[in-house]
Design an enzyme around this catalytic site. Structure first.
Site, mmCIF file in Angstrom:
data_model
loop_
_atom_site.group_PDB
_atom_site.id
_atom_site.type_symbol
_atom_site.label_atom_id
_atom_site.label_comp_id
_atom_site.label_asym_id
_atom_site.label_seq_id
_atom_site.Cartn_x
_atom_site.Cartn_y
_atom_site.Cartn_z
ATOM 1 N N GLY A 56 -27.809 -32.693 28.487
ATOM 2 C CA GLY A 56 -26.669 -31.944 27.968
ATOM 3 C C GLY A 56 -25.647 -31.709 29.060
ATOM 4 N N CYS A 83 -34.156 -32.594 31.102
ATOM 5 C CA CYS A 83 -32.935 -32.258 31.954
ATOM 6 C C CYS A 83 -32.702 -31.005 30.922
ATOM 7 C CB CYS A 83 -31.817 -33.096 31.918
ATOM 8 S SG CYS A 83 -30.622 -32.687 33.235
ATOM 9 N N TYR A 84 -31.374 -30.787 30.455
ATOM 10 C CA TYR A 84 -31.175 -29.758 29.795
ATOM 11 C C TYR A 84 -32.181 -29.475 28.554
ATOM 12 C CZ TYR A 84 -28.341 -26.411 26.779
ATOM 13 O OH TYR A 84 -27.952 -25.428 26.023
ATOM 14 N N HIS A 171 -33.915 -38.035 34.431
ATOM 15 C CA HIS A 171 -33.637 -38.788 33.158
ATOM 16 C C HIS A 171 -34.594 -40.142 33.066
ATOM 17 C CE1 HIS A 171 -30.091 -36.703 31.498
ATOM 18 N NE2 HIS A 171 -29.863 -36.302 32.890
ATOM 19 N N GLU A 173 -34.750 -42.158 30.687
ATOM 20 C CA GLU A 173 -34.049 -43.148 30.055
ATOM 21 C C GLU A 173 -33.222 -44.246 30.601
ATOM 22 O OE1 GLU A 173 -33.630 -40.006 30.143
ATOM 23 O OE2 GLU A 173 -31.599 -39.597 29.233
ATOM 24 N N GLY A 227 -15.533 -58.581 10.601
ATOM 25 C CA GLY A 227 -15.867 -58.483 11.840
ATOM 26 C C GLY A 227 -17.578 -58.093 11.916
ATOM 27 N N ASP A 229 -19.448 -55.767 12.455
ATOM 28 C CA ASP A 229 -19.841 -54.344 11.753
ATOM 29 C C ASP A 229 -19.841 -54.241 10.221
ATOM 30 O OD1 ASP A 229 -20.209 -54.007 14.248
ATOM 31 O OD2 ASP A 229 -18.644 -52.555 14.678
ATOM 32 N N SER A 230 -18.933 -54.577 9.736
ATOM 33 C CA SER A 230 -18.673 -54.533 8.337
ATOM 34 C C SER A 230 -19.038 -55.645 7.428
ATOM 35 C CB SER A 230 -17.051 -54.470 7.934
ATOM 36 O OG SER A 230 -16.381 -55.744 8.275
ATOM 37 N N SER A 231 -19.391 -56.806 8.313
ATOM 38 C CA SER A 231 -20.251 -57.955 7.769
ATOM 39 C C SER A 231 -21.603 -57.572 7.440
ATOM 40 C CB SER A 231 -20.179 -59.086 8.455
ATOM 41 O OG SER A 231 -18.775 -59.629 8.677
ATOM 42 N N LYS A 371 -24.670 -52.232 19.388
ATOM 43 C CA LYS A 371 -23.827 -53.552 18.945
ATOM 44 C C LYS A 371 -25.101 -54.543 18.757
ATOM 45 C CE LYS A 371 -20.052 -55.502 17.949
ATOM 46 N NZ LYS A 371 -19.130 -54.733 17.046
#
Ligand code: XMP
Length: 515
Positions: A56, A83-84, A171, A173, A227, A229-231, A371
């Site tokens: 953070g 980290c944080y 980190h 990641e 699009g 996402d909504s599909s 995505k």
């Protein structure tokens, strides 16, 4: 406590919290990001096999510094502070954290002194890690041992092997910690005893379960845009609740060639979804009359969308839920004083400002995903490539690709030119490497010659860009023969165009769209 096969990440607002979840899911262990203020009791009920405390931007000494329920450390579930997260663990467990005068930022070399530590099992004794911190742990809490150090950091990693609490100052990641994935693997498999069994199919099962529980016998409304996402949300909700899903597709008249037809064929006919297409092109066109300024266009389109969508929603009978295709990157990453990221509504879904009489509970089944993960879910649900691999398309549609005034006739010129740009680029074997490609209709005429006569017609600009996230972009080096066929086809086949130019600007300082 019994545990289920997943890991919870408590989010303290790091820019890279999402990557922790992603790296763990890549190892086939389900991982979910929760606000840092999630209580130990709430976690106990959900039974994670492990808990990660993210990084953070703040200092544990800061006013309003985000914290977590100290009882998290007493759940008997392994904890990894990053980290944080490590500093907070040290702080809450009564070690000492010292405010640093300088930030340690970037690559560092770390020596693992305690080779028995499970987190570093099988790894080299000297590791390259990515540091980004000001404060550091200077006195370990009772029960902890130092495991590794770097030049600037006496405790680059710490462990309490009895309580199974670990902390790393760097980190793991990010890609700049090359063996970070192995450390997270060690945490998930060796320390939390997870099984690498999770895949997109399990995400779908899990999501369907959650949707069914939340919705019960209620009804869900979804604004379908065509699009990705909504599909994907539509396909997922359809699988979960079938006829309780009602989709509204607003045909704003600003869409590309055949787009409405494709959505009707796929979602209405093939999936059998209760789909309501609202033919609203004329209203949009009327309200856009004389509007030239790009931001004004966006405002008019956004407002008109809400009006049309709300009017349709009112005719659908009682609907309690509104579904949205919010993804993780749409969720604001900053931490509020009470901790945890807060959600925003994606502006181009345009349902943020619904009138007060329409009250819904939100359903956002993709809010944990990136995505490319959403695309994988879409494929798993049987959506075709032309939907899941679709390029981004702006909410205001072709309106921001017509420079100047929008008329039905100019829309048709652009739509026909755009179709030819897309058809020619899609013939390239590597067309999926092009982030976006489209035509733009310019507000000027140019002189040309056709047969024996002089013409004075429209100019089309072709734009194709390469990008990773749309934030920056490079103009795409299209092969000359592709440019050639695009230009020939547009000039020969699209009435009203006698010149085609190629946009060779990068973002920044240009933008991807012209408006
Ligand atoms: P720019 O033009 O700002 O675009 O470089 C970056 C990305 O955002 C898309 N874009 C929009 N998407 N509503 C949207 O939903 C909008 O008003 C809008 N304007 C730009 C653009 O297509 C590109 O992918």
């Amino acid at each position: 406590m019994d545990h289920k096969n997943w890991i919870a990440v408590l989010d303290f607002g790091s820019q890279v919290t999402q990557l922790i979840a992603r790296r763990i899911r890549e190892q086939k262990v389900y991982c979910e990001i929760l606000p840092c203020y999630t209580t130990a009791e709430a976690l106990r009920q959900r039974q994670p096999a492990g808990i990660v405390l993210s990084g953070g931007p703040q200092s544990v000494f800061g006013e309003n510094a985000p914290t977590c329920d100290p009882a998290v450390f007493a759940l008997g579930v392994p904890v990894l502070g990053i980290c944080y997260g490590m500093q907070l663990a040290a702080h809450l467990l009564e070690g000492a954290v010292t405010a640093g005068d300088t930030r340690e930022f970037g690559r560092a070399v770390m020596t693992v002194e305690n080779r028995e530590c499970t987190l570093f099992h099988g790894l080299d004794p000297t590791l390259q890690v990515w540091m980004s911190h000001g404060d550091k742990v200077t006195t370990l809490p009772a029960g902890f041992q130092g495991v590794a150090s770097s030049r600037d950091c006496p405790y680059a990693a710490m462990q309490d092997p009895v309580r199974n609490i670990y902390g790393v100052q760097f980190h793991p990641e990010v890609v700049h910690t090359p063996q970070g994935g192995d450390m997270l693997w060690n945490f998930a498999m060796q320390i939390c005893h997870c099984e690498p069994t999770w895949e997109m199919a399990s995400f779908i099962e899990h999501a369907i379960d959650a949707i069914q529980q939340k919705v019960g016998s209620g009804n869900v409304l979804l604004g379908l845009s065509g699009g990705v996402d909504s599909s994907v949300v539509a396909a997922l909700l359809h699988k979960a609740i079938g006829p309780q899903l009602h989709c509204v597709f607003v045909d704003n008249g600003l869409l590309r060639h055949e787009e409405v037809h494709d959505v009707e064929t796929l979602f209405g006919d093939a999936f059998g979804i209760d789909l309501h297409v609202v033919p609203a092109g004329p209203i949009f066109l009327e309200r856009l009359q004389g509007v030239i300024d790009p931001e004004e266009k966006r405002k008019v389109i956004g407002k008109t969308f809400i009006d049309v969508f709300a009017e349709k929603a009112r005719t659908l009978g009682p609907v309690e839920f509104l579904a949205q295709g919010t993804l993780y990157p749409d969720v604001i990453e900053s931490v509020s004083p009470t901790g945890g990221p807060s959600a925003t509504i994606k502006s181009h879904h345009n349902v943020g400002g619904l009138p007060a009489d329409l009250k819904f509970q939100l359903i956002e089944p993709l809010r944990e995903l990136f995505k490319d993960e959403v695309r994988a879910v879409g494929r798993e649900l049987g959506l075709p490539s032309y939907v899941v691999d679709r390029q981004p398309f702006p909410g205001p549609g072709l309106a921001v690709r017509i420079i100047g005034e929008i008329t039905a006739q100019r829309l048709e010129v652009l739509r026909q030119a755009d179709l030819r740009v897309r058809e020619e680029i899609m013939k390239m074997p590597n067309h999926l490497d092009v982030w976006q490609y489209f035509a733009v209709l310019l507000p000027i005429q140019s002189v040309g010659v056709m047969g024996d006569s002089r013409t004075y017609e429209n100019v089309i600009a072709v734009r194709a860009v390469q990008s990773l996230d749309g934030m920056t972009a490079d103009w795409f080096k299209l092969p000359y023969d592709v440019m050639d066929s695009i230009s020939n086809r547009i000039i020969n086949e699209v009435k009203g165009v006698n010149r085609v130019v190629y946009d060779i600007s990068s973002k920044p300082p240009s933008t991807i769209e012209w408006e």
